[in-house]
Design a protein around this motif. Structure first.
Motif, PDB file in Angstrom:
ATOM      1  N   ALA A  58      90.447  87.360  16.055  1.00 33.65           N
ATOM      2  CA  ALA A  58      89.599  87.229  14.879  1.00 33.65           C
ATOM      3  C   ALA A  58      89.220  88.612  14.358  1.00 33.65           C
ATOM      4  N   ASP A  59      89.302  88.759  13.040  1.00 33.39           N
ATOM      5  CA  ASP A  59      88.930  90.007  12.386  1.00 33.39           C
ATOM      6  C   ASP A  59      87.495  89.867  11.890  1.00 33.39           C
ATOM      7  N   ALA A  87      82.319  95.225  17.705  1.00 33.74           N
ATOM      8  CA  ALA A  87      83.528  95.608  16.955  1.00 33.74           C
ATOM      9  C   ALA A  87      83.227  96.776  16.022  1.00 33.74           C
ATOM     10  N   ILE A 109      84.004  96.319   8.182  1.00 28.73           N
ATOM     11  CA  ILE A 109      84.013  96.012   9.622  1.00 28.73           C
ATOM     12  C   ILE A 109      82.665  96.399  10.243  1.00 28.73           C
ATOM     13  N   TYR A 149      81.459 106.705   8.397  1.00 28.06           N
ATOM     14  CA  TYR A 149      81.092 105.993   9.629  1.00 28.06           C
ATOM     15  C   TYR A 149      79.574 106.003   9.827  1.00 28.06           C
ATOM     16  N   THR A 184      86.984 106.344  25.125  1.00 25.64           N
ATOM     17  CA  THR A 184      87.623 105.040  24.887  1.00 25.64           C
ATOM     18  C   THR A 184      88.829 105.264  23.968  1.00 25.64           C
ATOM     19  N   PRO A 185      89.638 104.231  23.771  1.00 28.98           N
ATOM     20  CA  PRO A 185      90.781 104.388  22.864  1.00 28.98           C
ATOM     21  C   PRO A 185      90.397 104.729  21.421  1.00 28.98           C
TER      22      PRO A 185
HETATM   23  N1  LIG Z   1      83.805 105.822  21.602  1.00 31.07           N
HETATM   24  C1  LIG Z   1      82.763 106.432  21.099  1.00 31.07           C
HETATM   25  O1  LIG Z   1      82.589 107.650  21.273  1.00 31.07           O
HETATM   26  C2  LIG Z   1      81.744 105.661  20.302  1.00 31.07           C
HETATM   27  C3  LIG Z   1      80.518 106.298  20.040  1.00 31.07           C
HETATM   28  C4  LIG Z   1      79.556 105.598  19.343  1.00 31.07           C
HETATM   29  C5  LIG Z   1      79.778 104.317  18.922  1.00 31.07           C
HETATM   30  N2  LIG Z   1      80.980 103.715  19.184  1.00 31.07           N
HETATM   31  C6  LIG Z   1      81.157 102.332  18.751  1.00 31.07           C
HETATM   32  O2  LIG Z   1      81.383 101.550  19.886  1.00 31.07           O
HETATM   33  C7  LIG Z   1      82.101 100.358  19.518  1.00 31.07           C
HETATM   34  C8  LIG Z   1      83.277 100.157  20.466  1.00 31.07           C
HETATM   35  O3  LIG Z   1      84.154 101.244  20.305  1.00 31.07           O
HETATM   36  P1  LIG Z   1      85.061 101.832  21.468  1.00 31.07           P
HETATM   37  O4  LIG Z   1      84.742 103.262  21.552  1.00 31.07           O
HETATM   38  O5  LIG Z   1      85.003 101.008  22.686  1.00 31.07           O
HETATM   39  O6  LIG Z   1      86.471 101.759  20.737  1.00 31.07           O
HETATM   40  P2  LIG Z   1      87.781 100.863  20.922  1.00 31.07           P
HETATM   41  O7  LIG Z   1      88.303 101.021  22.292  1.00 31.07           O
HETATM   42  O8  LIG Z   1      88.627 101.236  19.772  1.00 31.07           O
HETATM   43  O9  LIG Z   1      87.236  99.368  20.760  1.00 31.07           O
HETATM   44  C9  LIG Z   1      86.882  98.844  19.520  1.00 31.07           C
HETATM   45  C10 LIG Z   1      86.766  97.346  19.662  1.00 31.07           C
HETATM   46  O10 LIG Z   1      86.401  96.774  18.407  1.00 31.07           O
HETATM   47  C11 LIG Z   1      87.384  95.833  18.041  1.00 31.07           C
HETATM   48  N3  LIG Z   1      87.540  95.798  16.597  1.00 31.07           N
HETATM   49  C12 LIG Z   1      87.736  96.832  15.757  1.00 31.07           C
HETATM   50  N4  LIG Z   1      87.859  96.376  14.507  1.00 31.07           N
HETATM   51  C13 LIG Z   1      87.735  95.032  14.568  1.00 31.07           C
HETATM   52  C14 LIG Z   1      87.774  94.006  13.621  1.00 31.07           C
HETATM   53  N5  LIG Z   1      87.982  94.261  12.320  1.00 31.07           N
HETATM   54  N6  LIG Z   1      87.600  92.726  14.033  1.00 31.07           N
HETATM   55  C15 LIG Z   1      87.411  92.444  15.339  1.00 31.07           C
HETATM   56  N7  LIG Z   1      87.384  93.376  16.301  1.00 31.07           N
HETATM   57  C16 LIG Z   1      87.539  94.662  15.910  1.00 31.07           C
HETATM   58  C17 LIG Z   1      88.661  96.281  18.714  1.00 31.07           C
HETATM   59  O11 LIG Z   1      89.593  95.233  18.795  1.00 31.07           O
HETATM   60  P3  LIG Z   1      91.126  95.491  18.313  1.00 31.07           P
HETATM   61  O12 LIG Z   1      91.623  96.614  19.179  1.00 31.07           O
HETATM   62  O13 LIG Z   1      91.797  94.206  18.566  1.00 31.07           O
HETATM   63  O14 LIG Z   1      91.028  95.859  16.860  1.00 31.07           O
HETATM   64  C18 LIG Z   1      88.100  96.713  20.062  1.00 31.07           C
HETATM   65  O15 LIG Z   1      87.871  95.603  20.873  1.00 31.07           O
HETATM   66  C19 LIG Z   1      82.462 100.540  18.065  1.00 31.07           C
HETATM   67  O16 LIG Z   1      81.534  99.830  17.269  1.00 31.07           O
HETATM   68  C20 LIG Z   1      82.312 102.029  17.840  1.00 31.07           C
HETATM   69  O17 LIG Z   1      82.031 102.344  16.512  1.00 31.07           O
HETATM   70  C21 LIG Z   1      81.954 104.372  19.861  1.00 31.07           C
END
Ligand SMILES: NC(=O)c1ccc[n+]([C@@H]2O[C@H](COP(=O)([O-])OP(=O)(O)OC[C@H]3O[C@@H](n4cnc5c(N)ncnc54)[C@H](OP(=O)(O)O)[C@@H]3O)[C@@H](O)[C@H]2O)c1
Length: 250
Positions: A58-59, A87, A109, A149, A184-185
């Motif tokens: 799901a998106d 997400a 998103i 962002y 993370t990725p």
């Molecule tokens: N990593 C950091 O340094 C950091 C810092 C602050 C905040 N964040 C936030 O933390 C959250 C998780 O990020 P992460 O670092 O764990 O990155 P990630 O590994 O890229 O994970 C992102 C997750 O969100 C899902 N997602 C993205 N777009 C989506 C959509 N349109 N619909 C449904 N699912 C969606 C992805 O699923 P798919 O792969 O299937 O798209 C994945 O499960 C995000 O909100 C990000 O902004 C990250």
């Protein structure tokens, strides 16, 4: 600890990074975990690695898809006890390079999709329910190139504060975790950035963290589980930074 025994948990964006770590942590503490994501392959791998979980491709930008997921959970389990809206997509562009399309993509998103996911899911949440939303330190710090962002996550922070107030009378707590740099990725999904540029960005981030390292998804998961659990029964509208001291100490 089995703080989530028999609880129905929905993790939106749970097939990668901190969402995946959190889905695993919820399951390890007894929850039945429903997980959404876009990528079919990582979703299938996730479901295989999270005991008892169910996956939904799901998106979150597609509001009817959030509605469908909630309807399927309602049919199967009747309710959601804990909702984790995680997400999100990243992406850097300085002022002169920002495009309307990139703005709309990120905001559809990280802001609009997350807000309407909450609207759809709370329909089947009741008293004692708990919502956690992933924000970002980026909404509170001035990081060059991060405006699109930051605006989306800042908007999410503002909206969630209002919703936390609205949900108090329904007995639902709503809190935010705002991570700093987490390994993370996401970091490797920066369109247009070379591997060298990503490595340089990572170094720069580490320099700015007082603990001199990036965080791990599991460290965010622990904060999410705390806020989602009864251990945080008197906490709502909080924004917990999981950032190695970056915001307050720099
Ligand atoms: N990593 C950091 O340094 C950091 C810092 C602050 C905040 N964040 C936030 O933390 C959250 C998780 O990020 P992460 O670092 O764990 O990155 P990630 O590994 O890229 O994970 C992102 C997750 O969100 C899902 N997602 C993205 N777009 C989506 C959509 N349109 N619909 C449904 N699912 C969606 C992805 O699923 P798919 O792969 O299937 O798209 C994945 O499960 C995000 O909100 C990000 O902004 C990250």
């Amino acid at each position: 600890m089995m703080r989530f025994k028999d609880k129905i948990v929905l993790v939106m964006g749970g097939n990668s990074g901190m969402g995946l770590a959190t889905a695993k942590a919820f399951a390890a503490e007894g929850a039945k975990v429903h997980i959404t994501g876009r990528n079919r392959q990582t979703l299938d791998e996730t479901v295989a690695s999270v005991p008892g979980s169910k996956g939904y491709q799901a998106d979150i930008a597609d509001i009817t898809s959030s509605e469908d997921v909630v309807a399927q959970i309602e049919a199967e389990d009747g309710r959601i006890d804990v909702l984790y809206i995680n997400a999100g997509v990243g992406g850097f562009a300085p002022l002169r390079d920002i495009t309307p399309d990139a703005w709309d993509h990120t905001h559809s998103i990280n802001l609009k999709g997350c807000v309407f996911a909450l609207q759809k899911a709370v329909r089947i949440m009741g008293r004692g329910g708990s919502v956690v939303v992933t924000g970002s330190i980026g909404a509170h710090a001035s990081l060059p190139g991060n405006a699109v962002y930051a605006a989306a996550k800042g908007g999410l922070y503002a909206a969630m504060k209002v919703f936390a107030g609205e949900l108090v009378s329904e007995g639902i707590r709503l809190n935010m975790v705002s991570p700093g740099p987490i390994d993370t990725p996401l970091l490797y999904r920066n369109p247009g950035m070379t591997d060298e540029a990503i490595a340089a960005l990572k170094e720069k981030m580490i320099e700015n963290v007082p603990m001199h390292r990036m965080g791990q998804g599991e460290e965010v998961a622990k904060a999410v589980l705390f806020l989602a659990s009864d251990d945080a029964s008197f906490i709502t509208a909080a924004n917990l930074f999981v950032d190695g001291g970056m915001l307050e100490l720099r």
